[in-house]
Design a protein around this motif. Structure first.
Motif, short mmCIF file in Angstrom:
data_model
loop_
_atom_site.label_atom_id
_atom_site.label_comp_id
_atom_site.label_asym_id
_atom_site.label_seq_id
_atom_site.Cartn_x
_atom_site.Cartn_y
_atom_site.Cartn_z
N LEU A 1 -5.77 6.29 -2.32
CA LEU A 1 -6.09 6.52 -3.12
C LEU A 1 -6.75 8.00 -3.00
O LEU A 1 -6.73 8.67 -3.39
CB LEU A 1 -6.59 5.80 -4.62
CG LEU A 1 -7.51 6.79 -5.58
CD1 LEU A 1 -5.98 7.59 -5.88
CD2 LEU A 1 -8.26 5.78 -6.12
N GLN A 2 -7.98 7.78 -1.93
CA GLN A 2 -8.36 8.64 -1.30
C GLN A 2 -7.74 10.05 -0.80
O GLN A 2 -8.31 11.37 -1.27
CB GLN A 2 -9.38 8.04 -0.26
CG GLN A 2 -10.80 7.59 -1.22
CD GLN A 2 -11.93 6.39 -0.45
OE1 GLN A 2 -11.83 6.54 0.74
NE2 GLN A 2 -12.82 6.16 -1.30
N GLU A 3 -7.28 9.43 0.04
CA GLU A 3 -5.79 10.48 1.04
C GLU A 3 -5.31 11.74 -0.13
O GLU A 3 -4.92 12.54 0.51
CB GLU A 3 -5.13 9.73 1.84
CG GLU A 3 -6.13 9.18 2.61
CD GLU A 3 -5.16 8.14 3.80
OE1 GLU A 3 -5.73 7.86 5.30
OE2 GLU A 3 -4.32 7.79 3.36
N GLU A 4 -4.36 10.36 -0.96
CA GLU A 4 -3.61 11.20 -2.27
C GLU A 4 -4.23 12.16 -2.97
O GLU A 4 -3.72 13.40 -3.02
CB GLU A 4 -3.16 10.17 -2.79
CG GLU A 4 -1.65 9.53 -1.65
CD GLU A 4 -1.30 10.45 -0.71
OE1 GLU A 4 -0.32 11.32 -1.52
OE2 GLU A 4 -0.86 10.13 0.08
N LEU B 1 2.77 10.49 -9.49
CA LEU B 1 2.16 10.44 -11.25
C LEU B 1 1.83 11.71 -10.58
O LEU B 1 1.68 12.58 -12.02
CB LEU B 1 0.55 10.13 -11.23
CG LEU B 1 0.39 10.23 -12.59
CD1 LEU B 1 0.35 9.97 -14.11
CD2 LEU B 1 -1.84 8.70 -11.89
N LEU B 2 1.18 12.51 -9.67
CA LEU B 2 0.43 13.32 -9.58
C LEU B 2 1.38 14.48 -9.61
O LEU B 2 0.99 15.76 -9.96
CB LEU B 2 -0.29 13.62 -8.57
CG LEU B 2 -1.18 12.41 -8.01
CD1 LEU B 2 -2.41 12.12 -6.69
CD2 LEU B 2 -2.62 12.82 -9.38
N GLU B 3 2.07 14.34 -9.09
CA GLU B 3 3.35 15.14 -9.65
C GLU B 3 3.83 16.03 -10.09
O GLU B 3 4.03 17.10 -11.04
CB GLU B 3 4.82 15.04 -8.54
CG GLU B 3 4.69 15.10 -6.63
CD GLU B 3 4.30 16.16 -6.34
OE1 GLU B 3 4.79 17.52 -6.66
OE2 GLU B 3 4.26 16.51 -4.92
N ALA B 4 3.86 15.02 -11.61
CA ALA B 4 4.29 14.64 -12.67
C ALA B 4 3.33 15.26 -13.73
O ALA B 4 3.64 16.58 -14.78
CB ALA B 4 4.94 13.16 -13.09
N GLN C 1 1.38 -0.81 0.00
CA GLN C 1 -0.17 -0.34 0.06
C GLN C 1 0.97 1.50 0.35
O GLN C 1 0.33 1.87 -0.91
CB GLN C 1 -0.96 0.13 1.23
CG GLN C 1 -2.54 -1.04 1.15
CD GLN C 1 -2.71 -1.57 2.60
OE1 GLN C 1 -2.21 -1.18 3.38
NE2 GLN C 1 -3.62 -2.50 2.29
N GLU C 2 2.16 1.16 0.83
CA GLU C 2 2.63 2.43 1.16
C GLU C 2 3.04 2.56 -0.67
O GLU C 2 3.86 4.22 -1.32
CB GLU C 2 3.55 2.16 2.64
CG GLU C 2 3.27 1.99 3.00
CD GLU C 2 2.87 3.59 3.35
OE1 GLU C 2 2.48 4.74 2.62
OE2 GLU C 2 2.12 4.00 5.27
N GLN C 3 3.58 1.32 -0.96
CA GLN C 3 4.69 0.90 -2.94
C GLN C 3 3.73 2.57 -3.50
O GLN C 3 4.05 3.19 -4.29
CB GLN C 3 4.51 0.01 -3.59
CG GLN C 3 5.55 0.62 -4.80
CD GLN C 3 6.23 0.81 -4.73
OE1 GLN C 3 7.86 1.48 -3.71
NE2 GLN C 3 6.69 1.47 -5.86
N PHE C 4 2.44 1.80 -3.10
CA PHE C 4 0.86 2.41 -4.16
C PHE C 4 0.48 3.58 -4.25
O PHE C 4 0.98 4.20 -5.01
CB PHE C 4 -0.34 1.44 -3.99
CG PHE C 4 -1.54 2.25 -4.97
CD1 PHE C 4 -1.51 2.13 -5.62
CD2 PHE C 4 -2.47 2.65 -3.72
CE1 PHE C 4 -2.02 2.60 -6.77
CE2 PHE C 4 -3.11 2.81 -4.40
CZ PHE C 4 -4.16 3.34 -5.47
N ARG C 5 1.29 4.46 -2.65
CA ARG C 5 0.87 6.07 -2.62
C ARG C 5 2.44 6.21 -2.70
O ARG C 5 1.80 7.09 -3.82
CB ARG C 5 1.41 5.64 -0.93
CG ARG C 5 0.83 7.15 -0.03
CD ARG C 5 1.44 7.06 0.88
NE ARG C 5 0.18 6.75 1.93
CZ ARG C 5 -0.96 7.02 2.14
NH1 ARG C 5 -1.24 8.33 1.86
NH2 ARG C 5 -1.50 6.11 3.51
N ALA C 6 3.40 5.94 -3.15
CA ALA C 6 4.13 6.17 -3.44
C ALA C 6 3.85 6.61 -5.33
O ALA C 6 5.00 7.54 -5.73
CB ALA C 6 5.48 5.85 -3.43
#
Length: 383
Positions: free
Chosen positions: A76-79, A19-22, A9-14
């Motif tokens: 996903l919701q948090e990010e 993606l979002l930063e890019a 899950q933490e890997q997914f967060r990273a």
């Protein structure tokens, strides 16, 4: 309840953050205040999430999901919420419209609507509130008059976010003549381009796409658009709202804004630092209350009042954080993303602007407190 996210899950967060930063520009504060092409960007990012298998992870595999843990969806919701919701209004399709169709829809409805929601390629509108029935949804008066194998719709819905570009809508209307309150309602999945459906923009400081009214004048909707069964619309609507109220990680954005405020030179005062520390502690409580609801869902339990409690704490936290921003920045907190003086690219301004609406949207504060009182504390209604 295990509060630690797994390595996966933490890997997914990273990966999601990368993606979002890019993909998101520095002045991104969501689709309400940016240039018009930010709406197209939102659709592009949402489609990319879908292509990576991130969008509808907790849905059953047969409907485009992965049967993933609810905790993975929490990531996903948090990010997404911390990054000012890059999905735009499509989170509604993922969080509650899709699940409502899965629970109540016919095979034909599932085949028609679920693939596009799962692909991140369609916007829906929630057509619940009316000029005389906002917090008190049971007072709605929009009519869905049966006529053979069709319904003729007349009435008005209001405060409809995304209505100006939504393709479809979830409409609650009264289908039984003379019915009152919770009885005689129907939920319809409608095409927003249907003749007799007129969307009118409501101009407010909240930004474009945020608020619209939708007027129905003899709009004809086929009977196969009914979600559930006619007359049982209240149950369908309440199930949908239950999905909605636990689907947004509002604490994530509050925590992000507190971090931005904490780094400002203006916050280096004992009273401000104390207020920020207290709000951060409250944000952790909001997070844990939301996690309790997720844990209940993960164990197959149905939250009755816990979602309302989490929402009340989250939206009052937002207003607390907005008050701190006003205290730290004064009028500078009102410089938006178009202004060269904007703080943190306009993120703080957008947060301060929207914070007062949290106690009204998706069930007013007073309604949520009533649910907590009756279902959580066992108190009786006095009227």
């Amino acid at each position: 309840m295990d509060l630690d996210f797994s390595e996966d899950q933490e890997q997914f967060r990273a990966e999601l953050r990368t993606l979002l930063e890019a993909r998101l520009p520095d002045d991104w504060v969501g689709i309400f205040h940016g240039p018009d092409d930010y709406l197209d960007l939102s659709f592009d990012v949402t489609r990319e999430m879908a292509e990576r298998g991130w969008l509808t992870q907790t849905w059953p595999e047969e409907y485009g999901g992965q049967n993933a843990s609810n905790w993975r969806q929490v990531v996903l919701q948090e990010e997404a919420w911390a990054y000012f919701e890059p999905r735009g209004g499509q989170y509604m399709g993922v969080n509650w419209i899709g699940p409502a169709i899965i629970e109540f829809g016919t095979d034909e409805q599932k085949a028609k609507y679920l693939p596009r929601i799962a692909a991140g390629d369609v916007q829906w509108a929630q057509l619940f509130s009316e000029p005389g029935a906002g917090s008190d949804l049971a007072a709605l008066r929009t009519k869905a008059t049966p006529s053979g194998d069709e319904f003729v719709i007349n009435g008005e819905k209001i405060w409809t976010s995304y209505g100006d570009f939504a393709e479809f809508g979830v409409l609650v209307a009264r289908c039984e003549q003379g019915s009152e309150r919770h009885a005689g309602l129907v939920v319809l999945l409608i095409d927003m381009s249907t003749p007799g459906v007129e969307v009118k923009t409501i101009s407010t400081p909240l930004g474009k796409h945020k608020l619209n009214s939708v007027v129905f004048t003899d709009a004809v909707i086929p009977a196969d658009a009914v979600l559930g069964t006619p007359g049982n619309g209240w149950r369908v609507a309440m199930a949908s709202l239950a999905f909605e109220r636990v689907g947004v990680a509002r604490y994530a954005r509050s925590t992000r804004i507190l971090g931005e405020l904490e780094r400002l030179p203006e916050a280096d005062r004992p009273d401000i630092r104390r207020d920020i520390a207290g709000a951060l502690a409250s944000a952790r409580v909001a997070e844990l209350m939301s996690y309790l609801v997720v844990d209940m869902k993960e164990r197959g339990e149905v939250p009755t009042w816990q979602g309302s409690a989490a929402r009340v704490h989250n939206v009052t936290l937002e207003q607390r954080v907005a008050a701190i921003a006003d205290q730290v920045l004064g009028t500078s907190a009102l410089a938006d993303s178009h202004d060269t003086w904007a703080v943190e690219g306009g993120e703080i301004e957008d947060f301060v602007r929207l914070a007062p609406t949290g106690t009204v949207t998706a069930g007013a504060y007073e309604i949520q407190m009533g649910i907590i009182a009756q279902r959580g504390l066992g108190l009786e209604r006095i009227r």
